[in-house]
Write a protein that holds these residues in place. Sequence first.
Motif, PDB file in Angstrom:
ATOM      1  N   GLY A   1      28.082  36.093  42.266  1.00  0.00           N
ATOM      2  CA  GLY A   1      28.616  36.129  43.623  1.00  0.00           C
ATOM      3  C   GLY A   1      30.081  35.755  43.718  1.00  0.00           C
ATOM      4  N   VAL A   2      30.747  35.569  42.583  1.00  0.00           N
ATOM      5  CA  VAL A   2      32.160  35.186  42.593  1.00  0.00           C
ATOM      6  C   VAL A   2      33.000  36.373  42.143  1.00  0.00           C
ATOM      7  CG1 VAL A   2      33.875  33.616  41.610  1.00  0.00           C
ATOM      8  CG2 VAL A   2      31.562  32.799  42.089  1.00  0.00           C
ATOM      9  N   MET A   3      34.008  36.707  42.949  1.00  0.00           N
ATOM     10  CA  MET A   3      34.881  37.818  42.602  1.00  0.00           C
ATOM     11  C   MET A   3      36.077  37.271  41.815  1.00  0.00           C
ATOM     12  SD  MET A   3      36.413  40.802  45.028  1.00  0.00           S
ATOM     13  CE  MET A   3      37.484  39.773  45.969  1.00  0.00           C
ATOM     14  N   PRO A   4      36.326  37.784  40.585  1.00  0.00           N
ATOM     15  CA  PRO A   4      37.406  37.255  39.755  1.00  0.00           C
ATOM     16  C   PRO A   4      38.794  37.773  40.138  1.00  0.00           C
ATOM     17  CG  PRO A   4      36.265  38.976  38.577  1.00  0.00           C
ATOM     18  CD  PRO A   4      35.547  38.784  39.865  1.00  0.00           C
ATOM     19  N   ILE A   5      38.933  38.355  41.321  1.00  0.00           N
ATOM     20  CA  ILE A   5      40.223  38.871  41.772  1.00  0.00           C
ATOM     21  C   ILE A   5      40.645  38.061  42.990  1.00  0.00           C
ATOM     22  CG2 ILE A   5      41.414  40.903  42.714  1.00  0.00           C
ATOM     23  CD1 ILE A   5      40.598  41.381  39.882  1.00  0.00           C
ATOM     24  N   THR A   6      41.898  37.604  42.984  1.00  0.00           N
ATOM     25  CA  THR A   6      42.431  36.931  44.169  1.00  0.00           C
ATOM     26  C   THR A   6      43.407  37.866  44.853  1.00  0.00           C
ATOM     27  OG1 THR A   6      44.152  35.885  42.832  1.00  0.00           O
ATOM     28  CG2 THR A   6      42.156  34.607  43.242  1.00  0.00           C
ATOM     29  N   GLY A   7      43.429  37.789  46.170  1.00  0.00           N
ATOM     30  CA  GLY A   7      44.284  38.706  46.919  1.00  0.00           C
ATOM     31  C   GLY A   7      43.640  40.085  46.949  1.00  0.00           C
ATOM     32  N   GLY A   8      44.389  41.050  47.328  1.00  0.00           N
ATOM     33  CA  GLY A   8      43.859  42.411  47.374  1.00  0.00           C
ATOM     34  C   GLY A   8      42.924  42.617  48.562  1.00  0.00           C
ATOM     35  N   VAL A   9      42.394  43.806  48.655  1.00  0.00           N
ATOM     36  CA  VAL A   9      41.504  44.170  49.756  1.00  0.00           C
ATOM     37  C   VAL A   9      40.146  44.538  49.176  1.00  0.00           C
ATOM     38  CG1 VAL A   9      41.135  45.786  51.656  1.00  0.00           C
ATOM     39  CG2 VAL A   9      43.447  45.034  51.119  1.00  0.00           C
ATOM     40  N   ASN A  10      39.123  43.870  49.657  1.00  0.00           N
ATOM     41  CA  ASN A  10      37.764  44.183  49.243  1.00  0.00           C
ATOM     42  C   ASN A  10      37.311  45.371  50.090  1.00  0.00           C
ATOM     43  OD1 ASN A  10      35.026  44.333  48.764  1.00  0.00           O
ATOM     44  ND2 ASN A  10      34.760  42.113  48.712  1.00  0.00           N
ATOM     45  N   LEU A  11      37.380  46.566  49.538  1.00  0.00           N
ATOM     46  CA  LEU A  11      37.042  47.786  50.274  1.00  0.00           C
ATOM     47  C   LEU A  11      35.552  47.875  50.578  1.00  0.00           C
ATOM     48  CD1 LEU A  11      39.397  50.315  48.485  1.00  0.00           C
ATOM     49  CD2 LEU A  11      39.717  49.219  50.697  1.00  0.00           C
ATOM     50  N   SER A  12      34.728  47.232  49.774  1.00  0.00           N
ATOM     51  CA  SER A  12      33.292  47.227  50.042  1.00  0.00           C
ATOM     52  C   SER A  12      32.991  46.508  51.351  1.00  0.00           C
ATOM     53  CB  SER A  12      32.543  46.557  48.893  1.00  0.00           C
ATOM     54  OG  SER A  12      32.666  47.328  47.725  1.00  0.00           O
ATOM     55  N   THR A  13      33.619  45.368  51.566  1.00  0.00           N
ATOM     56  CA  THR A  13      33.445  44.637  52.821  1.00  0.00           C
ATOM     57  C   THR A  13      34.054  45.411  53.979  1.00  0.00           C
ATOM     58  OG1 THR A  13      33.480  42.545  51.611  1.00  0.00           O
ATOM     59  CG2 THR A  13      33.874  42.446  53.977  1.00  0.00           C
ATOM     60  N   THR A  14      35.155  46.078  53.728  1.00  0.00           N
ATOM     61  CA  THR A  14      35.795  46.880  54.776  1.00  0.00           C
ATOM     62  C   THR A  14      34.865  47.988  55.254  1.00  0.00           C
ATOM     63  OG1 THR A  14      37.959  46.406  53.782  1.00  0.00           O
ATOM     64  CG2 THR A  14      37.838  48.261  55.329  1.00  0.00           C
ATOM     65  N   VAL A  15      34.157  48.631  54.334  1.00  0.00           N
ATOM     66  CA  VAL A  15      33.200  49.677  54.713  1.00  0.00           C
ATOM     67  C   VAL A  15      32.104  49.087  55.597  1.00  0.00           C
ATOM     68  CG1 VAL A  15      31.388  51.207  53.809  1.00  0.00           C
ATOM     69  CG2 VAL A  15      33.648  51.206  52.763  1.00  0.00           C
ATOM     70  N   LEU A  16      31.609  47.903  55.260  1.00  0.00           N
ATOM     71  CA  LEU A  16      30.581  47.243  56.072  1.00  0.00           C
ATOM     72  C   LEU A  16      31.078  46.991  57.497  1.00  0.00           C
ATOM     73  CD1 LEU A  16      29.395  44.529  53.507  1.00  0.00           C
ATOM     74  CD2 LEU A  16      28.073  46.488  54.272  1.00  0.00           C
ATOM     75  N   ILE A  17      32.271  46.453  57.620  1.00  0.00           N
ATOM     76  CA  ILE A  17      32.818  46.109  58.935  1.00  0.00           C
ATOM     77  C   ILE A  17      33.107  47.356  59.753  1.00  0.00           C
ATOM     78  CG2 ILE A  17      34.814  45.070  60.090  1.00  0.00           C
ATOM     79  CD1 ILE A  17      34.880  43.061  57.708  1.00  0.00           C
ATOM     80  N   VAL A  18      33.736  48.351  59.133  1.00  0.00           N
ATOM     81  CA  VAL A  18      34.083  49.580  59.864  1.00  0.00           C
ATOM     82  C   VAL A  18      32.822  50.295  60.329  1.00  0.00           C
ATOM     83  CG1 VAL A  18      35.128  51.869  59.632  1.00  0.00           C
ATOM     84  CG2 VAL A  18      36.330  49.869  58.784  1.00  0.00           C
ATOM     85  N   HIS A  19      31.800  50.374  59.475  1.00  0.00           N
ATOM     86  CA  HIS A  19      30.559  51.023  59.908  1.00  0.00           C
ATOM     87  C   HIS A  19      29.928  50.263  61.075  1.00  0.00           C
ATOM     88  CE1 HIS A  19      26.677  52.885  60.143  1.00  0.00           C
ATOM     89  NE2 HIS A  19      26.113  51.708  59.962  1.00  0.00           N
ATOM     90  N   GLY A  20      29.931  48.950  61.021  1.00  0.00           N
ATOM     91  CA  GLY A  20      29.345  48.161  62.100  1.00  0.00           C
ATOM     92  C   GLY A  20      30.014  48.420  63.439  1.00  0.00           C
ATOM     93  N   TRP A  21      31.328  48.397  63.459  1.00  0.00           N
ATOM     94  CA  TRP A  21      32.047  48.647  64.718  1.00  0.00           C
ATOM     95  C   TRP A  21      31.939  50.096  65.147  1.00  0.00           C
ATOM     96  CZ3 TRP A  21      33.004  45.277  68.180  1.00  0.00           C
ATOM     97  CH2 TRP A  21      33.175  43.946  67.821  1.00  0.00           C
TER      98      TRP A  21
END
Length: 174
Positions: free
Chosen positions: A93-113
Amino acid sequence: MNKEATPTAPSAKDPSGPPAVKAAPKRRFGGTPAQILSALKFYKYLAYATGVMLLLLVVELIIRYAFSSVLVAGGTDTAGAAHGFGLVNIDGGVMPITGGVNLSTTVLIVHGWMYVIYLIADFRLWTLMRWPFSRLVLIALGGVVPFLSFFVEAKVHKEVVAEVAANPKAGKRY
């Protein structure tokens, strides 16, 4: 002399005749045909956009749960190297990348709205057409079941256009 028989209506006492045909109830819309067609256009765009986002969501969930990865753009990894664009493994559950954009989470949020806006488009069309509540539920399911929004939209579009064409005066309320 050739006498032609004239059809007579059956009397109330004579049940052998054809049953009386009831006139169909007059169709009334909740708005004018222009308002209905505008709502239909809005619904159509949202149905396709929500359907596409739902398919992206399914792909994202498969990547997340089957491969324990997320799609990330930008950022730096734990070694300090720049990360461009690609899948990142999220073991534990830990992402080894700091910064950047998590596009997977973005897809979740955009679909919800987008689904919320899709429900608003459904509600607007439903109220203008004065359909039963069960119809609203069926249309709303289009944004939850993959591929269903495309089929429901095609069916609804065809029915709305046919009803508006068949009842041109149903929307002239003013």
